[in-house]
Every structure is written in C-alpha cells, then in structure tokens.
Design a protein around this motif. Structure first.
Motif, short mmCIF file in Angstrom:
data_model
loop_
_atom_site.label_atom_id
_atom_site.label_comp_id
_atom_site.label_asym_id
_atom_site.label_seq_id
_atom_site.Cartn_x
_atom_site.Cartn_y
_atom_site.Cartn_z
N PHE A 18 0.69 -0.98 0.19
CA PHE A 18 -0.10 0.37 -0.09
C PHE A 18 1.01 1.52 -0.02
N ARG A 19 1.89 1.49 0.13
CA ARG A 19 2.68 2.53 0.83
C ARG A 19 3.07 2.98 -0.15
N MET A 22 1.23 3.98 -2.88
CA MET A 22 0.46 5.28 -2.41
C MET A 22 2.32 6.62 -2.97
N THR A 27 -3.89 6.81 -6.28
CA THR A 27 -5.21 7.69 -4.70
C THR A 27 -4.63 6.18 -3.67
N THR A 28 -5.49 6.14 -2.65
CA THR A 28 -5.95 5.53 -1.68
C THR A 28 -6.83 4.69 -2.31
N SER A 29 -8.13 4.62 -3.01
CA SER A 29 -9.17 3.10 -3.70
C SER A 29 -7.27 2.78 -3.78
N ALA A 31 -4.08 2.23 -4.38
CA ALA A 31 -3.26 1.74 -3.53
C ALA A 31 -4.03 0.24 -3.22
N VAL A 32 -5.15 0.76 -1.74
CA VAL A 32 -5.99 -0.38 -1.47
C VAL A 32 -6.13 -1.42 -2.60
N LEU A 91 -6.66 0.81 5.47
CA LEU A 91 -6.09 1.29 4.93
C LEU A 91 -6.76 2.39 4.02
N ALA A 92 -7.73 1.89 4.11
CA ALA A 92 -8.76 2.78 3.13
C ALA A 92 -8.73 4.05 3.40
N GLY A 95 -5.57 6.17 4.04
CA GLY A 95 -5.03 6.60 3.28
C GLY A 95 -3.33 7.66 3.30
N PRO A 96 -3.20 8.31 3.50
CA PRO A 96 -2.10 8.99 3.46
C PRO A 96 -1.21 9.24 4.71
#
Length: 196
Positions: A18-19, A22, A27-29, A31-32, A91-92, A95-96
């Motif tokens: 995930f990191r 990112m 975007t967060t979604s 990355a997830v 994680l969603a 996010g950052p």
C-alpha cells in the motif's frame, strides 16, 4: 500466538505494498486495490501452505495433535480473514495518514535499492528457479528422512531415564501384573439394602 504472528506478517505485506503504491502517486482506493490484488495473492498462497501443513496434524490419532491442528487451522483462517477484510478497510480510512508516524530509516531504501542480502537471494532465485527448487527439495526431503522411522504414541514411563525410580516401578508393574492391572477396578454388585 500463531494468529498474531501470521496476522502481523500478512499485514506487513499489505501495508508495505500500500505504501509503495501511495509513494507512486496512486489514490487511496487505487493503492488499496493494488495492494490486495498483488500482496493479497502472496497472503493467500502463504496461508494455503500453512493450512496444508497444519492439516497434516489432523491425520494423527493423538488427540493433542489433532486439537492443535484444528486450533491452528482456525487461527490461520482468522488471520487471513482479518488481513483481507479489516486491514484494507483500515488502509482506505487512513489513506496518506498511514505515514503520520514515520518509521526511522524507512526512507533509506525508498529508491528501491537492490543491494541488500534478501534482494540478492531473491535475484538468485529468479535467475535460477529450477536449480534452487531442486536443491530446496533435496534439503527438505533429507530433513524428512528421520520421520520415516518415527514411532508416535502417547508418552509413558519409557520416556524416562532407564535408572529412574518411576520407570523401574512402571517396568515392575508391567512384568508382574496383566495389562491394565494398575487401572481402576469397577465392581458391580447387588445388595439387599441401601449401600452407603
């Protein structure tokens, strides 16, 4: 402890992936999704191997080992379930902010440096997968050879040192009495009155 260890391992896979996503600007979604699609496969494969190993405990007739197998299977299943459902949801949400508390030294290899020990091992495996597979199988089969002569049973006095008093007493009882001679004796009788 098994669920805690595996859950931590699986979480590290997913959070690291995930990191990475990112850091690449996803975007967060996104990355997830990518973390679950890539590291999630590794988690499922790893869990499958652990489940297969623990399922082997179910083949033993010793109740303790069978119970350990059932408990281990449940623990691994719980670790996978949490890692693949709750963790992506967290994680969603984060996010950052996952990097709000930066780990000291994490940026040292942010450029994807490939000069570490494990990077060299991975490179060797990727360059020569078949020789590595053959050598690994030979080592594992060699380590499994002693198991061919294993005698599995519940522990008794034979596990004690030969000169111990307890073992000598157990041997004497086995020689002097029939099998089950030391077991409780159940007596059934009819009595004309009340037995107190």
């Amino acid at each position: 402890m098994l669920a805690l260890g595996l859950g931590t391992d699986y979480a590290l896979f997913l959070v690291s992936r995930f990191r990475e996503e990112m850091d690449r600007g996803a975007t967060t979604s996104q990355a997830v999704e990518r973390a679950v699609a890539t590291a999630g496969r590794a988690v499922f494969f790893s869990a499958g191997m652990v489940l297969a190993g623990l399922a082997g405990l179910l083949s033993f007739r010793i109740a303790f080992l069978r119970s350990l197998g059932f408990a281990g299977l449940a623990a691994v299943a719980a670790a996978v379930l949490v890692s693949m459902t709750l963790l992506p949801a967290l994680l969603a949400v984060l996010g950052p902010r996952i990097d709000s508390w930066r780990i000291w030294g994490r940026d040292a290899n942010a450029d994807g440096a490939t000069n570490g020990f494990w990077a060299r091992v991975a490179g060797l495996v990727l360059k020569r997968p078949w020789p590595v597979l053959v050598v690994s199988l030979v080592v594992l089969l060699g380590a499994a050879v002693p198991f061919l002569s294993a005698r599995l049973s519940t522990p008794d006095a034979r596990i004690l040192p030969v000169d111990s008093v307890s073992r000598r007493a157990a041997n004497l009882m086995a020689e002097e009495f029939d099998a089950g001679g030391a077991a409780p004796l159940l007596v059934v009788t009819h009595a004309p009155g009340k037995i107190t």
